[in-house]
Scaffold this motif. Structure first.
Motif, PDB file in Angstrom:
ATOM      1  N   ALA A   2      67.913  28.714  -4.230  1.00  0.00           N
ATOM      2  CA  ALA A   2      68.313  28.427  -5.603  1.00  0.00           C
ATOM      3  C   ALA A   2      67.811  29.531  -6.525  1.00  0.00           C
ATOM      4  N   PHE A   3      68.650  29.969  -7.461  1.00  0.00           N
ATOM      5  CA  PHE A   3      68.257  30.957  -8.451  1.00  0.00           C
ATOM      6  C   PHE A   3      67.716  30.239  -9.687  1.00  0.00           C
ATOM      7  N   LYS A   4      66.769  30.865 -10.357  1.00  0.00           N
ATOM      8  CA  LYS A   4      66.190  30.300 -11.570  1.00  0.00           C
ATOM      9  C   LYS A   4      67.050  30.663 -12.769  1.00  0.00           C
ATOM     10  N   VAL A   5      67.376  29.690 -13.604  1.00  0.00           N
ATOM     11  CA  VAL A   5      68.093  29.953 -14.846  1.00  0.00           C
ATOM     12  C   VAL A   5      67.086  30.474 -15.865  1.00  0.00           C
ATOM     13  N   VAL A   6      67.305  31.708 -16.354  1.00  0.00           N
ATOM     14  CA  VAL A   6      66.359  32.325 -17.288  1.00  0.00           C
ATOM     15  C   VAL A   6      66.898  32.390 -18.715  1.00  0.00           C
ATOM     16  N   ALA A   7      68.198  32.175 -18.893  1.00  0.00           N
ATOM     17  CA  ALA A   7      68.778  32.154 -20.239  1.00  0.00           C
ATOM     18  C   ALA A   7      70.079  31.379 -20.180  1.00  0.00           C
ATOM     19  N   ARG A   8      70.379  30.670 -21.273  1.00  0.00           N
ATOM     20  CA  ARG A   8      71.603  29.884 -21.303  1.00  0.00           C
ATOM     21  C   ARG A   8      72.110  29.810 -22.741  1.00  0.00           C
ATOM     22  N   GLN A   9      73.382  30.127 -22.922  1.00  0.00           N
ATOM     23  CA  GLN A   9      74.038  29.983 -24.204  1.00  0.00           C
ATOM     24  C   GLN A   9      75.350  29.240 -23.990  1.00  0.00           C
ATOM     25  N   GLU A  10      76.060  28.998 -25.078  1.00  0.00           N
ATOM     26  CA  GLU A  10      77.297  28.235 -24.964  1.00  0.00           C
ATOM     27  C   GLU A  10      78.309  28.918 -24.058  1.00  0.00           C
ATOM     28  N   ASP A  11      78.335  30.261 -24.079  1.00  0.00           N
ATOM     29  CA  ASP A  11      79.356  30.994 -23.323  1.00  0.00           C
ATOM     30  C   ASP A  11      78.775  31.905 -22.250  1.00  0.00           C
ATOM     31  N   SER A  12      77.495  31.698 -21.868  1.00  0.00           N
ATOM     32  CA  SER A  12      76.912  32.561 -20.839  1.00  0.00           C
ATOM     33  C   SER A  12      75.705  31.883 -20.198  1.00  0.00           C
ATOM     34  N   VAL A  13      75.340  32.364 -19.012  1.00  0.00           N
ATOM     35  CA  VAL A  13      74.147  31.895 -18.323  1.00  0.00           C
ATOM     36  C   VAL A  13      73.612  33.058 -17.484  1.00  0.00           C
ATOM     37  N   ILE A  33      66.887  40.027  -7.847  1.00  0.00           N
ATOM     38  CA  ILE A  33      68.302  39.812  -8.149  1.00  0.00           C
ATOM     39  C   ILE A  33      68.417  39.230  -9.554  1.00  0.00           C
ATOM     40  N   ASP A  34      69.204  39.889 -10.383  1.00  0.00           N
ATOM     41  CA  ASP A  34      69.484  39.392 -11.733  1.00  0.00           C
ATOM     42  C   ASP A  34      70.986  39.309 -11.903  1.00  0.00           C
ATOM     43  N   ARG A  35      71.449  38.162 -12.394  1.00  0.00           N
ATOM     44  CA  ARG A  35      72.895  37.929 -12.485  1.00  0.00           C
ATOM     45  C   ARG A  35      73.197  37.134 -13.753  1.00  0.00           C
ATOM     46  N   SER A  36      74.140  37.625 -14.519  1.00  0.00           N
ATOM     47  CA  SER A  36      74.584  36.881 -15.695  1.00  0.00           C
ATOM     48  C   SER A  36      76.093  36.707 -15.628  1.00  0.00           C
ATOM     49  N   ILE A  37      76.551  35.563 -16.118  1.00  0.00           N
ATOM     50  CA  ILE A  37      77.977  35.239 -16.153  1.00  0.00           C
ATOM     51  C   ILE A  37      78.318  34.882 -17.588  1.00  0.00           C
ATOM     52  N   TYR A  62      86.202  35.998 -17.465  1.00  0.00           N
ATOM     53  CA  TYR A  62      84.744  35.982 -17.418  1.00  0.00           C
ATOM     54  C   TYR A  62      84.237  37.259 -16.761  1.00  0.00           C
ATOM     55  N   LYS A  63      82.997  37.613 -17.087  1.00  0.00           N
ATOM     56  CA  LYS A  63      82.359  38.813 -16.561  1.00  0.00           C
ATOM     57  C   LYS A  63      81.091  38.427 -15.829  1.00  0.00           C
ATOM     58  N   THR A  64      80.856  39.047 -14.674  1.00  0.00           N
ATOM     59  CA  THR A  64      79.579  38.893 -13.996  1.00  0.00           C
ATOM     60  C   THR A  64      78.875  40.238 -13.984  1.00  0.00           C
ATOM     61  N   ASP A  65      77.637  40.260 -14.460  1.00  0.00           N
ATOM     62  CA  ASP A  65      76.786  41.445 -14.460  1.00  0.00           C
ATOM     63  C   ASP A  65      75.727  41.206 -13.392  1.00  0.00           C
ATOM     64  N   ASN A  66      75.780  41.992 -12.333  1.00  0.00           N
ATOM     65  CA  ASN A  66      74.970  41.745 -11.141  1.00  0.00           C
ATOM     66  C   ASN A  66      74.067  42.947 -10.866  1.00  0.00           C
ATOM     67  N   GLN A  67      72.776  42.697 -10.640  1.00  0.00           N
ATOM     68  CA  GLN A  67      71.826  43.785 -10.443  1.00  0.00           C
ATOM     69  C   GLN A  67      70.883  43.458  -9.289  1.00  0.00           C
ATOM     70  N   ILE A  68      70.593  44.477  -8.478  1.00  0.00           N
ATOM     71  CA  ILE A  68      69.550  44.349  -7.462  1.00  0.00           C
ATOM     72  C   ILE A  68      68.504  45.425  -7.724  1.00  0.00           C
ATOM     73  N   THR A  69      67.228  45.058  -7.522  1.00  0.00           N
ATOM     74  CA  THR A  69      66.103  45.953  -7.779  1.00  0.00           C
ATOM     75  C   THR A  69      65.209  46.005  -6.550  1.00  0.00           C
ATOM     76  N   ASN A  70      64.801  47.198  -6.180  1.00  0.00           N
ATOM     77  CA  ASN A  70      63.859  47.366  -5.073  1.00  0.00           C
ATOM     78  C   ASN A  70      62.470  46.941  -5.548  1.00  0.00           C
ATOM     79  N   ARG A  71      62.010  45.764  -5.112  1.00  0.00           N
ATOM     80  CA  ARG A  71      60.702  45.250  -5.494  1.00  0.00           C
ATOM     81  C   ARG A  71      59.639  45.550  -4.438  1.00  0.00           C
ATOM     82  N   GLY A  72      60.017  46.316  -3.427  1.00  0.00           N
ATOM     83  CA  GLY A  72      59.062  46.686  -2.389  1.00  0.00           C
ATOM     84  C   GLY A  72      58.300  47.952  -2.731  1.00  0.00           C
TER      85      GLY A  72
END
Length: 273
Positions: A2-13, A33-37, A62-72
């Motif tokens: 499960a991903f954690k919801v970090v922000a939520r608005q009427e037209d985005s999450v 992993i960071d993802r906004s819709i 709708y738009k999905t903004d998807n990011q992966i980050t090397n946390r190692g």
């Protein structure tokens, strides 16, 4: 997970997640992993079309903004296996649905094959053909198959048309430089793991004689380049999805502009191919 919801608005999450895993080669990855819709508006569609949105056209986007980050602690290197961002949309199939992918014209020696249909065995001609630098593929959910378009052929667009419901779907992403190539996602040990496709389409269907489909559904998919990231560095992949419904004249104009395809020919589908 499960991903954690970090922000939520009427037209985005927006979501966040950190995961750890090991690939087939034994390389360990720690990935952020960071993802906004977010819902898109009329001016966003106008930018994609490069003109004003036709009056009376019904649409949702709708738009999905998807990011992966090397946390190692180690740089991700090609010889150890790389990750990429793979985004797919799953849609309702129908006998009247055709997937449409415009491609760059040119010699195969320079740009590669127009279309790769080797994922689940060769796709028959009654389900796939290329005409006037456009790939047509059935989205009926009856016969399992997958196709791909390589980065040299891609124009950053894919779509579909349901002739019965009069719905035109558009998927758009920004074509990026890919110094390490694209992940080859065929289910096999790879001879050329970074010679993969940037756009894919999948048509669901039974995987064996007499079996049942998974959905059924069809998919439009896009991928980011392979991510050779140093610790703390991030790769982003943004995709827009639009569904449009309007008059025959409106959809005919949009199909020609976006895909270089004649709507009447799409409606006739594979009957006259």
């Amino acid at each position: 997970d499960a991903f954690k919801v970090v922000a939520r608005q009427e037209d985005s999450v927006a979501f966040h997640h950190v995961c750890n895993f090991q690939n087939y080669s034994g390389t360990h990855f720690r990935v952020g992993i960071d993802r906004s819709i977010s819902m898109l508006q009329k001016n966003d569609l106008a930018m994609v079309l490069g003109r004003n949105v036709p009056e009376g056209l019904e649409y949702v986007g709708y738009k999905t903004d998807n990011q992966i980050t090397n946390r190692g602690k180690e740089t991700w290197k090609a010889e150890n296996g790389l990750l990429s961002i793979w985004i797919l949309g799953m849609y309702n199939p129908s006998p009247s649905t055709t997937v449409i992918i415009p491609v760059q014209g040119g010699e195969e020696a320079d740009l590669g094959d127009y279309v790769n249909d080797a994922y689940f065995g060769s796709v028959p001609s009654d389900c796939l053909y290329v005409r006037n630098d456009t790939v047509f593929f059935r989205g009926d959910g009856f016969r399992r198959g997958k196709i791909g378009v390589g980065p040299k052929r891609s124009r950053g667009l894919a779509g579909s048309y349901d002739a019965a419901e009069k719905v035109l779907t558009l998927v758009a992403y920004k074509v990026k430089e890919a110094p390490f190539g694209y992940i080859n996602s065929a289910w096999e040990i790879q001879d050329k793991p970074y010679s993969g496709d940037v756009i894919n389409a999948y048509n669901d269907g039974p995987s064996e004689q007499g079996g049942s489909p998974l959905g059924p559904f069809y998919e439009l998919e896009t991928s980011s380049p392979a991510a050779a990231l140093e610790p703390g560095r991030t790769m982003k992949h943004v995709q827009q999805t639009w569904h449009m419904k309007g008059s025959d004249e409106q959809l005919k104009s949009l199909a020609h502009q976006l895909f270089g395809a004649d709507l009447s020919a799409i409606e006739k589908g594979f009957l006259e191919n």
